[in-house]
Design an enzyme around this catalytic site. Structure first.
Site, PDB file in Angstrom:
ATOM      1  N   HIS A 173      10.307  69.542 -28.461  1.00 51.08           N
ATOM      2  CA  HIS A 173      10.917  69.773 -27.137  1.00 51.08           C
ATOM      3  C   HIS A 173      11.817  68.564 -26.845  1.00 51.08           C
ATOM      4  O   HIS A 173      12.717  68.244 -27.612  1.00 51.08           O
ATOM      5  CB  HIS A 173       9.764  69.983 -26.139  1.00 51.08           C
ATOM      6  CG  HIS A 173      10.147  70.497 -24.792  1.00 51.08           C
ATOM      7  ND1 HIS A 173      11.407  70.903 -24.456  1.00 51.08           N
ATOM      8  CD2 HIS A 173       9.407  70.652 -23.643  1.00 51.08           C
ATOM      9  CE1 HIS A 173      11.438  71.306 -23.192  1.00 51.08           C
ATOM     10  NE2 HIS A 173      10.230  71.148 -22.673  1.00 51.08           N
ATOM     11  N   HIS A 175      16.851  76.993 -31.572  1.00 52.63           N
ATOM     12  CA  HIS A 175      16.353  77.141 -30.198  1.00 52.63           C
ATOM     13  C   HIS A 175      15.652  78.474 -30.069  1.00 52.63           C
ATOM     14  O   HIS A 175      16.070  79.452 -30.696  1.00 52.63           O
ATOM     15  CB  HIS A 175      17.526  77.063 -29.201  1.00 52.63           C
ATOM     16  CG  HIS A 175      17.069  76.742 -27.824  1.00 52.63           C
ATOM     17  ND1 HIS A 175      16.638  77.707 -26.944  1.00 52.63           N
ATOM     18  CD2 HIS A 175      16.955  75.562 -27.187  1.00 52.63           C
ATOM     19  CE1 HIS A 175      16.281  77.126 -25.817  1.00 52.63           C
ATOM     20  NE2 HIS A 175      16.449  75.827 -25.938  1.00 52.63           N
ATOM     21  N   ASP A 201      19.884  68.506 -27.851  1.00 47.79           N
ATOM     22  CA  ASP A 201      19.422  67.201 -28.317  1.00 47.79           C
ATOM     23  C   ASP A 201      20.214  66.646 -29.498  1.00 47.79           C
ATOM     24  O   ASP A 201      20.013  65.507 -29.891  1.00 47.79           O
ATOM     25  CB  ASP A 201      17.933  67.278 -28.712  1.00 47.79           C
ATOM     26  CG  ASP A 201      17.057  67.469 -27.490  1.00 47.79           C
ATOM     27  OD1 ASP A 201      17.356  66.822 -26.472  1.00 47.79           O
ATOM     28  OD2 ASP A 201      16.095  68.251 -27.556  1.00 47.79           O
TER      29      ASP A 201
HETATM   30  N1  CMC Z   1      15.516  73.259 -39.131  1.00 46.12           N
HETATM   31  C1  CMC Z   1      15.244  74.102 -40.151  1.00 46.12           C
HETATM   32  N2  CMC Z   1      14.764  75.339 -40.007  1.00 46.12           N
HETATM   33  C2  CMC Z   1      14.554  75.757 -38.757  1.00 46.12           C
HETATM   34  C3  CMC Z   1      14.822  74.951 -37.632  1.00 46.12           C
HETATM   35  C4  CMC Z   1      15.326  73.651 -37.860  1.00 46.12           C
HETATM   36  N3  CMC Z   1      15.609  72.843 -36.836  1.00 46.12           N
HETATM   37  N4  CMC Z   1      14.522  75.616 -36.515  1.00 46.12           N
HETATM   38  C5  CMC Z   1      14.063  76.810 -36.906  1.00 46.12           C
HETATM   39  N5  CMC Z   1      14.086  76.908 -38.267  1.00 46.12           N
HETATM   40  C6  CMC Z   1      13.734  78.066 -39.086  1.00 46.12           C
HETATM   41  C7  CMC Z   1      12.241  78.240 -39.172  1.00 46.12           C
HETATM   42  O1  CMC Z   1      11.705  77.553 -40.275  1.00 46.12           O
HETATM   43  C8  CMC Z   1      12.131  79.733 -39.285  1.00 46.12           C
HETATM   44  O2  CMC Z   1      12.459  80.088 -40.602  1.00 46.12           O
HETATM   45  P1  CMC Z   1      11.643  81.291 -41.347  1.00 46.12           P
HETATM   46  O3  CMC Z   1      12.019  82.528 -40.580  1.00 46.12           O
HETATM   47  O4  CMC Z   1      12.139  81.276 -42.743  1.00 46.12           O
HETATM   48  O5  CMC Z   1      10.201  80.944 -41.215  1.00 46.12           O
HETATM   49  C9  CMC Z   1      13.230  80.254 -38.407  1.00 46.12           C
HETATM   50  O6  CMC Z   1      14.222  79.228 -38.420  1.00 46.12           O
HETATM   51  C10 CMC Z   1      12.802  80.533 -36.974  1.00 46.12           C
HETATM   52  O7  CMC Z   1      12.241  79.337 -36.448  1.00 46.12           O
HETATM   53  P2  CMC Z   1      11.004  79.262 -35.484  1.00 46.12           P
HETATM   54  O8  CMC Z   1      10.280  77.966 -35.729  1.00 46.12           O
HETATM   55  O9  CMC Z   1      10.215  80.528 -35.576  1.00 46.12           O
HETATM   56  O10 CMC Z   1      11.742  79.235 -34.076  1.00 46.12           O
HETATM   57  P3  CMC Z   1      11.104  78.834 -32.707  1.00 46.12           P
HETATM   58  O11 CMC Z   1      11.822  79.613 -31.686  1.00 46.12           O
HETATM   59  O12 CMC Z   1       9.631  78.949 -32.740  1.00 46.12           O
HETATM   60  O13 CMC Z   1      11.432  77.277 -32.594  1.00 46.12           O
HETATM   61  C11 CMC Z   1      12.480  75.243 -32.099  1.00 46.12           C
HETATM   62  C12 CMC Z   1      12.434  76.753 -31.817  1.00 46.12           C
HETATM   63  C13 CMC Z   1      13.467  74.588 -31.130  1.00 46.12           C
HETATM   64  C14 CMC Z   1      11.083  74.625 -31.847  1.00 46.12           C
HETATM   65  C15 CMC Z   1      12.914  75.037 -33.578  1.00 46.12           C
HETATM   66  O14 CMC Z   1      14.204  75.561 -33.778  1.00 46.12           O
HETATM   67  C16 CMC Z   1      12.864  73.558 -33.975  1.00 46.12           C
HETATM   68  O15 CMC Z   1      11.812  73.080 -34.372  1.00 46.12           O
HETATM   69  N6  CMC Z   1      14.019  72.828 -33.879  1.00 46.12           N
HETATM   70  C17 CMC Z   1      14.026  71.406 -34.153  1.00 46.12           C
HETATM   71  C18 CMC Z   1      13.496  70.645 -32.961  1.00 46.12           C
HETATM   72  C19 CMC Z   1      14.478  70.606 -31.823  1.00 46.12           C
HETATM   73  O16 CMC Z   1      15.671  70.355 -32.009  1.00 46.12           O
HETATM   74  N7  CMC Z   1      13.972  70.849 -30.607  1.00 46.12           N
HETATM   75  C20 CMC Z   1      14.793  70.796 -29.378  1.00 46.12           C
HETATM   76  C21 CMC Z   1      14.943  72.152 -28.765  1.00 46.12           C
HETATM   77  S1  CMC Z   1      16.197  72.223 -27.494  1.00 46.12           S
HETATM   78  C22 CMC Z   1      15.717  71.160 -26.225  1.00 46.12           C
HETATM   79  C23 CMC Z   1      14.317  71.315 -25.756  1.00 46.12           C
HETATM   80  O17 CMC Z   1      13.734  72.381 -25.688  1.00 46.12           O
HETATM   81  O18 CMC Z   1      13.778  70.281 -25.395  1.00 46.12           O
END
Ligand code: CMC
Length: 441
Positions: A267, A306, A362
């Protein structure tokens, strides 16, 4: 005209049920009528991480994640970032409308009047280790505000809720600045009423011996960043504030839960993690290798992806613009080149295209904060100052919503059936017992 309902047939019983649709949703509790027998509890929905569950009705923030749209109370984020002050946006979020001149000046004066914190807060901040993470200090100190203002428990009185909103918006920058000074071993710089909200905060963080040369371009850049972070509908920290607030605890305790949620690297902590990642990559030539580790699943591209945006995060677009204004003043952050190249490569890569992964808020914010002189572990504190009006607005909306009750999800129990207590001396190898338990299933 087709009927606004769905018809569900339970193939276990052959029975058919009609479930009304309102605003494109069905009520999860309407499914409880679907039973196989009289003593059946009824059908539930299973939705870990709330992937497809609306937990409230809200009129604060609108996001269309496919079309990169973000609006606070109907106003596009681009217009607010260009033309509003942070306190105007805070008023808009908390009070529902943009303030007129008198309302704004009263709001600003009231916030100024409450910027001081009780001296005892400085004493317990001093108790933290010199290297304490400022988010830990912030969430502890904000939670502790509830002990200084026990009247904040009176959450059913609108005037009292307004006072606590003012207090929190006023005191959060003071506490945040004290946490910053603590980590540098500097004496606390107290609030100055002749400065505006942003000017006062910057002064409390950077002033040395009562002197700080204000840079208006950097202050406006910081203000825009705070506006971009001010609310983001039902994100993890806001959901934490709502859930904790639904127990009718005071707002300081509820917001400190929000700060705790924000702290995590998935987050608000992602802005700090992005800079760590850029440091680890170190050089543009090492980007392809890093991208391969991400695609292999052993790393994440921090600042990308996201839950809601499946296109470019509109905040990231605006932040990229702000970055250039800031770097004109401070000189280029050398990590910008790596970040730009990382973005370029990722946006052309099948892995990221297929999953609709774009830079989020971010990705570039940390580079700006660093250029402004804030250390990495402080970035999420700046996010928290920005998000405070959103937390407070959502807390208020939750309390006034007649549909809301104490947050209490259901579960699907998958543990042991009833079994007899085993005396200590008869308990064998835990793994062996577990294997036997599973094989008996
Ligand atoms: N790098 C590589 N792969 C990713 C990433 C990433 N940053 N984000 C998602 N994926 C992949 C993930 O591995 C999955 O692949 P597969 O379908 O093959 O398993 C697919 O994309 C869907 O991801 P998810 O984890 O199911 O998506 P989510 O909606 O649960 O997670 C998230 C959203 C923001 C937690 C995630 O994208 C992430 O961890 N990003 C990096 C951390 C980050 O930048 N967070 C800040 C978010 S914006 C500001 C805030 O909220 O504070």
């Amino acid at each position: 005209m087709p009927k606004e309902s769905v018809t569900v047939t339970d193939n276990r019983t052959g029975k058919t049920y009609e479930v009304p649709i309102t605003d494109g949703t069905i009520k999860a509790t309407d499914l409880r009528q679907i039973k196989v027998s009289q003593d059946d509890f009824g059908m539930m929905t299973y939705d870990p991480a709330f992937m497809n569950t609306a937990a409230c009705r809200s009129s604060i923030t609108f996001i269309d994640g496919d079309r990169s749209i973000l609006r606070y109370r109907g106003y596009p984020i681009e217009q607010l970032a260009e033309r509003a002050s942070f306190l105007e946006v805070a008023y808009l979020l908390c009070e529902g409308e943009l303030p007129n001149k008198q309302q704004l000046s009263k709001w600003e004066d009231e916030i100024k009047f409450h910027t001081y914190v009780h001296t005892n807060i400085t004493k317990f901040l001093e108790g933290f280790r010199y290297d304490a993470h400022p988010m830990g200090m912030l969430l502890g100190a904000v939670g502790a505000l509830s002990t200084f203002y026990p009247d904040a428990k009176n959450i059913h009185d609108p005037a009292n809720r307004y006072l606590q909103r003012i207090r929190l918006l006023a005191k959060l920058p003071t506490i945040a600045a004290f946490a910053f000074r603590h980590s540098r071993g500097l004496p606390y710089e107290f609030p100055r009423n002749d400065l505006d909200y942003i000017g006062n905060f910057v002064n409390m963080t950077f002033s040395i011996g009562g002197q700080h040369q204000a840079n208006k371009v950097l202050q406006r850049a910081l203000e825009i960043l705070l506006i971009l972070h001010a609310d983001h509908e039902q994100n993890c920290s806001t959901s934490a504030v709502r859930a904790v607030g639904s127990s009718h605890v005071d707002p300081f305790s509820a917001v400190s839960a929000g700060i705790a949620a924000l702290y995590g690297p998935l987050h608000g902590g992602a802005n700090e993690a992005v800079l760590q990642m850029l440091d680890e990559i170190g050089d543009k030539k090492d980007i392809p290798g890093f991208i391969e580790t991400v695609k292999g699943g052993s790393d994440r591209l921090m600042g990308f992806g996201h839950r809601v945006y499946k296109s470019y995060d509109p905040r990231a677009k605006l932040i990229k613009k702000v970055a250039y204004d800031v770097f004109e003043q401070t000189g280029l952050n050398p990590k910008l080149e790596i970040a730009l190249e990382l973005e370029r490569i990722a946006l052309e890569d099948e892995y990221f295209i297929k999953r609709k992964l774009y830079p989020n808020v971010d990705f570039y914010s940390g580079l700006i904060y660093q250029a402004m002189g804030y250390p990495m572990d402080y970035f999420t504190v700046l996010f928290a100052i920005g998000r405070a009006p959103g937390w407070l607005a959502q807390w208020e909306e939750m309390l006034l919503d007649k549909d809301q009750k104490i947050a209490r999800p259901r579960q699907i129990y998958v543990g042991s059936e009833e079994r007899d207590f085993v005396p200590l001396e008869k308990r064998g190898d835990r793994r062996k017992v577990e294997r036997e338990r599973v094989s008996k299933r």
